[in-house]
Design a protein around this motif. Structure first.
Motif, PDB file in Angstrom:
ATOM      1  N   THR A  46       0.843  -1.195   0.000  1.00  0.00           N
ATOM      2  CA  THR A  46       0.000   0.000   0.000  1.00  0.00           C
ATOM      3  C   THR A  46       0.879   1.246   0.000  1.00  0.00           C
ATOM      4  OG1 THR A  46      -0.134   0.381   2.394  1.00  0.00           O
ATOM      5  CG2 THR A  46      -1.594  -1.304   1.467  1.00  0.00           C
ATOM      6  N   ALA A  47       0.249   2.387  -0.081  1.00  0.00           N
ATOM      7  CA  ALA A  47       0.993   3.649  -0.063  1.00  0.00           C
ATOM      8  C   ALA A  47       1.749   3.841   1.243  1.00  0.00           C
ATOM      9  CB  ALA A  47       0.033   4.816  -0.283  1.00  0.00           C
ATOM     10  N   ASN A  48       1.313   3.137   2.301  1.00  0.00           N
ATOM     11  CA  ASN A  48       1.978   3.232   3.603  1.00  0.00           C
ATOM     12  C   ASN A  48       2.900   2.054   3.890  1.00  0.00           C
ATOM     13  OD1 ASN A  48       0.635   5.667   4.338  1.00  0.00           O
ATOM     14  ND2 ASN A  48      -1.204   4.472   4.773  1.00  0.00           N
ATOM     15  N   ALA A  87      -5.022   0.255  -2.767  1.00  0.00           N
ATOM     16  CA  ALA A  87      -3.629  -0.123  -2.995  1.00  0.00           C
ATOM     17  C   ALA A  87      -3.313  -0.295  -4.477  1.00  0.00           C
ATOM     18  CB  ALA A  87      -3.311  -1.418  -2.238  1.00  0.00           C
ATOM     19  N   SER A  91      -2.622   0.534 -10.368  1.00  0.00           N
ATOM     20  CA  SER A  91      -1.715  -0.451 -10.960  1.00  0.00           C
ATOM     21  C   SER A  91      -2.132  -0.737 -12.399  1.00  0.00           C
ATOM     22  CB  SER A  91      -1.702  -1.745 -10.138  1.00  0.00           C
ATOM     23  OG  SER A  91      -2.974  -2.364 -10.173  1.00  0.00           O
ATOM     24  N   GLN A 171       6.415  -2.515  -9.174  1.00  0.00           N
ATOM     25  CA  GLN A 171       5.432  -2.293  -8.118  1.00  0.00           C
ATOM     26  C   GLN A 171       5.107  -0.804  -8.047  1.00  0.00           C
ATOM     27  OE1 GLN A 171       7.342  -3.995  -4.629  1.00  0.00           O
ATOM     28  NE2 GLN A 171       6.233  -5.924  -4.869  1.00  0.00           N
ATOM     29  N   TYR A 173       4.444   1.200  -5.631  1.00  0.00           N
ATOM     30  CA  TYR A 173       5.037   2.014  -4.566  1.00  0.00           C
ATOM     31  C   TYR A 173       6.521   1.739  -4.352  1.00  0.00           C
ATOM     32  CZ  TYR A 173       0.068   2.517  -3.657  1.00  0.00           C
ATOM     33  OH  TYR A 173      -1.282   2.750  -3.803  1.00  0.00           O
ATOM     34  N   GLU A 174       7.178   1.169  -5.344  1.00  0.00           N
ATOM     35  CA  GLU A 174       8.596   0.837  -5.164  1.00  0.00           C
ATOM     36  C   GLU A 174       9.447   2.085  -4.922  1.00  0.00           C
ATOM     37  OE1 GLU A 174      12.274  -1.576  -7.302  1.00  0.00           O
ATOM     38  OE2 GLU A 174      10.351  -1.361  -8.334  1.00  0.00           O
ATOM     39  N   LYS A 176       8.756   4.643  -3.352  1.00  0.00           N
ATOM     40  CA  LYS A 176       8.543   5.148  -1.992  1.00  0.00           C
ATOM     41  C   LYS A 176       9.060   4.194  -0.926  1.00  0.00           C
ATOM     42  CE  LYS A 176       4.889   7.042   0.969  1.00  0.00           C
ATOM     43  NZ  LYS A 176       3.432   7.358   1.056  1.00  0.00           N
ATOM     44  N   HIS A 177       8.853   2.896  -1.130  1.00  0.00           N
ATOM     45  CA  HIS A 177       9.166   1.922  -0.083  1.00  0.00           C
ATOM     46  C   HIS A 177      10.233   0.906  -0.474  1.00  0.00           C
ATOM     47  CE1 HIS A 177       5.856   3.362   2.360  1.00  0.00           C
ATOM     48  NE2 HIS A 177       5.036   3.251   1.332  1.00  0.00           N
TER      49      HIS A 177
END
Length: 200
Positions: A46-48, A87, A91, A171, A173-174, A176-177
């Motif tokens: 997810t974004a978090n 999420a 995509s 992915q 959110y790759e 970011k995370h």
């Protein structure tokens, strides 16, 4: 290779790799329910960061093996579907698969976790275009000719698996995370679409 797997709720990529590559798959339906496993939990990006989605079950110590009932507590179906939409709505392939997966959260309510998981597995296999040869155990006794992954594939302290090396794929959110490995199969499906089978 023949493998023995536990039942899973939108199981991790590693589980589906075993399902795809094995000559014959046995899915365990005679075990007592175990908490904090992929049997009623999946992990999505997810974004978090990583988020676990857990299907609540009725805690019944007298339940027969393989007969764990799903609880309706907490409006979890609505929450899980909203989490997936949030999420993966951006995509590349969510819009192509959402109509196939939405019914698991809206149209029909399964009584037993095993039956629910198997219905999900059948749909995921169709979307991935894989056709495993699956049977179900009739006793909680592994065969000497079967590789047992029932306790090896789990969210916490998984056993070493030399046959599974997570590889990077796109992915949402790759950036970011960082890359998050071995998430639920839906992460691979929504991000890679028809090419997901080549990852397996």
């Amino acid at each position: 290779m023949n493998v023995l797997l536990s039942t899973t709720y939108f199981g991790p990529i590693q589980w589906y790799q075993k399902l795809y590559r094995a000559d014959e798959v046995w899915i365990e339906r005679c075990e007592r329910f175990q908490k904090q496993t992929y049997r009623n939990r999946c992990i999505i990006a997810t974004a978090n960061g990583p988020q676990a989605l857990t299907v609540p079950v009725v805690h019944d110590p007298e339940a027969l093996p393989g007969a764990q009932r799903i609880s309706d507590h907490g409006n979890w179906r609505h929450l899980h579907w909203n989490a997936l939409q949030s999420a993966y709505g951006d995509s590349p392939f969510f819009m192509y698969y959402e109509d196939d997966l939405r019914p698991f959260f809206s149209e029909h309510r399964w009584e037993y976790l095993f039956d629910f998981n198997e219905a999900i597995r059948h749909t995921i296999c169709q979307l991935l275009d894989i056709h495993p040869h699956v049977s179900y155990t009739t006793a909680y006794t592994p065969s000497p000719s079967t590789t047992d992954y029932r306790t090896a594939i789990q969210p916490k302290q998984p056993a070493p698996d030399p046959d599974f090396t997570p590889r990077r794929y796109y992915q949402v959110y790759e950036a970011k995370h960082g890359f998050m490995s071995n998430l639920s199969i839906v992460d691979l499906l929504f991000n890679m679409g028809p090419e997901a089978i080549f990852y397996l």
